[in-house]
Write an enzyme that holds these catalytic residues in place. Structure first.
Site, mmCIF file in Angstrom:
data_model
loop_
_atom_site.group_PDB
_atom_site.id
_atom_site.type_symbol
_atom_site.label_atom_id
_atom_site.label_comp_id
_atom_site.label_asym_id
_atom_site.label_seq_id
_atom_site.Cartn_x
_atom_site.Cartn_y
_atom_site.Cartn_z
ATOM 1 N N LYS A 117 88.483 0.317 37.796
ATOM 2 C CA LYS A 117 87.467 -0.044 38.779
ATOM 3 C C LYS A 117 88.086 -1.036 39.745
ATOM 4 O O LYS A 117 88.384 -2.178 39.398
ATOM 5 C CB LYS A 117 86.235 -0.688 38.130
ATOM 6 C CG LYS A 117 85.077 -0.893 39.130
ATOM 7 C CD LYS A 117 84.001 -1.812 38.610
ATOM 8 C CE LYS A 117 84.281 -3.248 38.946
ATOM 9 N NZ LYS A 117 84.171 -3.542 40.403
ATOM 10 N N SER A 165 88.429 -14.058 39.773
ATOM 11 C CA SER A 165 88.177 -15.495 39.716
ATOM 12 C C SER A 165 88.104 -15.989 38.281
ATOM 13 O O SER A 165 87.871 -15.218 37.344
ATOM 14 C CB SER A 165 86.860 -15.819 40.436
ATOM 15 O OG SER A 165 85.754 -15.335 39.681
ATOM 16 N N GLU A 192 94.135 -12.257 34.455
ATOM 17 C CA GLU A 192 94.928 -12.821 35.553
ATOM 18 C C GLU A 192 93.950 -13.439 36.537
ATOM 19 O O GLU A 192 93.371 -12.751 37.380
ATOM 20 C CB GLU A 192 95.772 -11.737 36.229
ATOM 21 C CG GLU A 192 96.884 -11.178 35.370
ATOM 22 C CD GLU A 192 98.010 -12.165 35.147
ATOM 23 O OE1 GLU A 192 97.986 -13.254 35.763
ATOM 24 O OE2 GLU A 192 98.908 -11.865 34.347
ATOM 25 N N CYS A 247 96.494 -15.328 44.642
ATOM 26 C CA CYS A 247 96.319 -16.215 43.494
ATOM 27 C C CYS A 247 97.466 -17.202 43.406
ATOM 28 O O CYS A 247 97.321 -18.288 42.828
ATOM 29 C CB CYS A 247 96.185 -15.412 42.199
ATOM 30 S SG CYS A 247 97.562 -14.292 41.888
ATOM 31 N N GLU A 277 90.019 -24.901 43.667
ATOM 32 C CA GLU A 277 90.704 -23.770 44.297
ATOM 33 C C GLU A 277 89.763 -23.104 45.298
ATOM 34 O O GLU A 277 88.848 -22.373 44.929
ATOM 35 C CB GLU A 277 91.146 -22.740 43.261
ATOM 36 C CG GLU A 277 91.877 -21.555 43.895
ATOM 37 C CD GLU A 277 91.963 -20.335 42.993
ATOM 38 O OE1 GLU A 277 92.764 -19.437 43.296
ATOM 39 O OE2 GLU A 277 91.187 -20.268 42.014
ATOM 40 N N ALA A 313 106.570 -13.443 43.458
ATOM 41 C CA ALA A 313 107.204 -13.199 42.161
ATOM 42 C C ALA A 313 107.828 -11.804 42.114
ATOM 43 O O ALA A 313 107.309 -10.857 42.695
ATOM 44 C CB ALA A 313 106.187 -13.352 41.041
#
Length: 539
Positions: free
Chosen positions: A216, A273, A294, A328, A427, A490
């Site tokens: 999804k 989130s 994550e 992120c 954040e 990364a």
């Protein structure tokens, strides 16, 4: 109810966006505009089915519009999956596991190799769709697709290298073997800011390990989800493999809740989130399922007095402004040693002033729009809160006038707030960079570690002593601990993920594949006796 707050937030934003853009947006969907011919190359039509397993189905959910955040125009429409549709997809993908899981690993690796090649062929069209639907600049969109290509290459090698160990047994005539087997059905729920790569990380490893998938994608980037799934399913069908091996139920909160709560979904990989991830984690744990989370990151770059200042400025600029501050791994805090504070701040402010803001599909643009109205409002309200807390806006911090209808802002640099100010510790998923002045390495590390999240961190220095302390037990508490590179960008070869409120999950390289497997310790007695462990006699 799971995700309700997040879903209501998205729905209100969608309604506001549509009403604002309705006055100016053309009724002609971009998919029918020849300037966006890459959409049809990806199999995108004016109306698209959000349910894909053995077959493609319209689904019984609501029809939504995918809109270009740059102009507000409708790209195309998607008929979403409902909760009942998702249950059907789960059943089909679970059934497909029976044959897929039995296929030898190297043969599965060959299929993943072909999937990687298919993404190579669609690199530019799919990268353009990412830029169009999400709003990140074209080089970043293409780079996101390249991540999928790279992780497929990694997974192909992995398909011949699954590492189960053989241990020495204390009992004569016995072998002690570690065996890995696939879990079964893996559920993947992804976010708008990276609508392609995180699924690619999950899918390449999960498929190679022998699992099937239900995905999804984010409600506001459904076309990326469908385009990626079409690429993968085309490869499966060319090899006479049930396409339900990689299925999609593109929908809203009810679909996410269905995936998280269903016992048939053995692992739920969630990107989003911290708040939503916490709800997902609790729901899956309640049924003793497995999660791979994550979540957010309040990431910091530390620049010491011996650092290469020019390198640090370039790194901070990319990490703070790239993807319009919606990664992120975006740098949100810049901790500068007092001896280089003024120098770095001056150079970085000058670099910010030269950033070209505009249509992310245009050459030379470095900063596209924020993804939606909610992010735009959050940016402006955060700036006002910063001012009320005594912070100074060094540059940016306002709406960017670029002649387009989208949610464009000027990325902000902020000084004057303490390291533990509520805004600094929060954040905000927008391009606001808090610049802090420290007096020592130890102080900088403590500030790096004081936030809830623990995703990415960077240290710029030439001192080997500091480098290894930074990497050590009392250094950065993050999952990504960098030296002389920024917090973003990364590579796929290492495991990607973070600690604390970031969720603890690991995706992509290293031994992240183990999360998609169940591990068995197998003891085999090939002798004619039955000795017991620990020398126990039961006679």
């Amino acid at each position: 109810m799971l995700f309700n707050g997040v879903y209501r937030f998205w729905r209100v934003n969608l309604i506001i966006s549509q009403s604002i853009f309705a006055r100016t947006a053309s009724s002609k969907a971009l998919v029918n505009d020849s300037a966006y011919g890459f959409l049809k190359k990806l199999g995108i039509g004016e109306e698209n089915a959000g349910v894909r397993h053995e077959v493609e189905e319209r689904g019984s959910g609501e029809m939504i519009e995918s809109r270009d955040p740059t102009t507000g125009r409708v790209i195309a429409r998607v008929i979403q999956a409902s909760e009942s549709d998702s249950k059907k997809v789960i059943a089909k993908a679970s059934e497909a596991f029976k044959a897929w899981g039995e296929m030898p690993g190297p043969k599965r690796g060959e299929i993943v190799r072909q999937i990687g090649d298919a993404f190579r062929e669609k690199l530019n069209p799919l990268g353009s769709l990412v830029a169009l639907e999400m709003g990140k600049i074209l080089p970043e969109g293409i780079g996101e697709v390249q991540e999928v290509v790279d992780i497929c290459d990694f997974a192909v090698g992995l398909s011949r290298m699954f590492g189960g160990q053989v241990f020495p047994s204390e009992r004569p005539g016995h072998a002690l073997i570690e065996q890995y087997n696939p879990l079964g059905l893996v559920g993947v729920i992804t976010a708008f800011n990276f609508p392609v790569a995180p699924f690619g990380w999950n899918a390449s490893l999960a498929l190679t390990c022998g699992n099937t998938l239900i995905w999804k994608g984010a409600p506001s980037t459904p076309l990326c989800t469908l385009a990626v799934n079409k690429i993968i399913q085309n490869v499966l069908m060319k090899n006479d493999i049930n396409p339900a091996v990689c299925s999609v139920a593109q929908g809203g909160v009810d679909v996410g809740q269905s995936i998280a709560s269903d016992d048939r979904v053995k692992l739920v990989s969630f990107t989003g989130s911290c708040k939503a991830g916490n709800e997902v984690g609790v729901t899956v744990q309640r049924r003793f399922g497995k999660t791979l989370l994550e979540l957010g990151g309040n990431n910091a770059i530390i620049v010491m007095e011996d650092a290469d200042v020019e390198m640090a400025v370039r790194g901070a600029l990319f990490s703070a402004v790239g993807t319009t501050g919606q990664r992120c791994t975006t740098t949100r805090r810049l901790i500068l040693h007092e001896k280089v504070f003024d120098q770095v701040l001056e150079k970085l402010s000058k670099a910010y002033s030269q950033v070209k803001i505009g249509n992310p599909l245009n050459s030379g643009v470095l900063c596209g729009p924020l993804h939606n109205r909610a992010a735009f409002d959050l940016f402006l309200s955060a700036v006002e809160r910063i001012k009320s807390n005594g912070g100074q806006i060094v540059c940016g911090g306002k709406k960017a006038e670029v002649g387009l209808q989208g949610y464009f802002v000027e990325p902000a640099i902020v000084t004057g707030l303490s390291h533990d100010d509520e805004m600094v510790l929060t954040e905000s998923f927008v391009p606001i960079l808090y610049v802090l002045k420290c007096s020592s390495f130890e102080e900088a590390v403590s500030w790096n570690n004081e936030v809830d999240q623990g995703l990415s961190s960077s240290l710029f220095t030439k001192d080997p002593n500091r480098i290894f302390r930074w990497m050590g037990v009392h250094g950065s508490d993050c999952g990504l601990v960098n030296v002389n590179i920024p917090t973003s960008g990364a590579e796929i070869g290492g495991a990607f993920g973070g600690e604390k409120h970031t969720g603890g999950g690991r995706e992509s390289g290293s031994d992240a594949w183990k999360q998609y497997m169940r591990r068995s310790t197998c003891t085999i007695n090939y002798s004619y006796d039955l000795p017991l462990a620990q020398g126990i006699k039961f006679e």
